[in-house]
Design a protein around this motif. Sequence first.
Motif, short mmCIF file in Angstrom:
data_model
loop_
_atom_site.label_atom_id
_atom_site.label_comp_id
_atom_site.label_asym_id
_atom_site.label_seq_id
_atom_site.Cartn_x
_atom_site.Cartn_y
_atom_site.Cartn_z
N UNK A 164 0.82 -1.21 0.00
CA UNK A 164 0.00 0.00 0.00
C UNK A 164 0.86 1.26 0.00
N UNK A 165 1.98 1.21 0.70
CA UNK A 165 2.88 2.37 0.74
C UNK A 165 3.40 2.68 -0.66
N UNK A 166 3.86 1.64 -1.35
CA UNK A 166 4.38 1.82 -2.70
C UNK A 166 3.30 2.29 -3.67
N UNK A 167 2.14 1.67 -3.56
CA UNK A 167 1.03 2.00 -4.47
C UNK A 167 0.53 3.43 -4.23
N UNK A 211 2.39 -2.51 -20.99
CA UNK A 211 1.43 -2.97 -21.98
C UNK A 211 0.04 -3.21 -21.39
N UNK A 212 -0.07 -3.15 -20.07
CA UNK A 212 -1.36 -3.41 -19.42
C UNK A 212 -2.41 -2.42 -19.93
N UNK A 219 -2.82 -3.23 -11.12
CA UNK A 219 -2.44 -3.08 -9.71
C UNK A 219 -3.22 -4.03 -8.83
N UNK A 220 -4.51 -4.21 -9.11
CA UNK A 220 -5.33 -5.15 -8.34
C UNK A 220 -4.77 -6.57 -8.44
N UNK A 225 -2.02 -11.29 -6.26
CA UNK A 225 -1.01 -12.36 -6.41
C UNK A 225 -0.16 -12.46 -5.14
N UNK A 226 0.38 -11.33 -4.71
CA UNK A 226 1.22 -11.36 -3.51
C UNK A 226 0.45 -11.79 -2.28
N UNK A 227 -0.80 -11.36 -2.17
CA UNK A 227 -1.62 -11.74 -1.03
C UNK A 227 -1.85 -13.25 -1.02
#
Length: 240
Positions: A164-167, A211-212, A219-220, A225-227
């Motif tokens: 969240x900090x990075x985002x 390319x997204x 971002x979601x 994925x990490x979660x």
Amino acid sequence: MTSPTNPIPSVWARQQSAAEQPALSRASIVREAIVMLDADGIEALSMRKLGARLNAGATSLYRHVATKDELMELAVDEVFGEISVPPADSADWRAAAIEAAGSFRAAALRHPWLASVLGQAGLAYLGPNLMAYSERLAALFTAVGFPEPNRAIESLLAYVIGMSTTEAAWLTTVARSGETEADFIARLAPAAQQAASDHAHLADSYQESLAALDPVESRDAKFAYGLDVILDGLALRLAP
């Protein structure tokens, strides 16, 4: 024993001395401070500027909030009142943890200053909303059967706060550009590709990100994925 001349430096460790006044209460001060923090960040917040917005002098504010550090403790706790945690009797602990993590992330993105100040906001964890939030998480992870629920919670929150900090920092940069996220990425793309051109693995990663089609969905997906990785690891700690 703590000396009266050396009080604990936290708003939660002292009683409020001034009576609440409808025109200028602690609650109204905190609400306006959060508006300022959301709009301009921590650096722009001062007791003088806040007083001007509330049509009150800094001295009047200090009757309700002793220092800017105390104000930040109060602001952090107020935002934690927005974060939801499913009840401990949830049928699916993993879905409950995902909901709790997602609610935290959503609050951190609504209030981009939040994640970056959690480690600096004094004794913010003593606030009533943050205590209630922590209690609900503890109840959930204890009911599931984690042998060390606090360690499991700390691992989950470390991931959520870090991401969240990075985002939030990225979205703050985008907002300052005055462009949409997609337009900002498109303008940034040539410089990013040039910077990564001599780094094969990074070049592929950057190309995929640039390319997204929908940066919000991207971002979601990255967060999810990490979660999932964190929760997969935590699941291994549960007894069969």
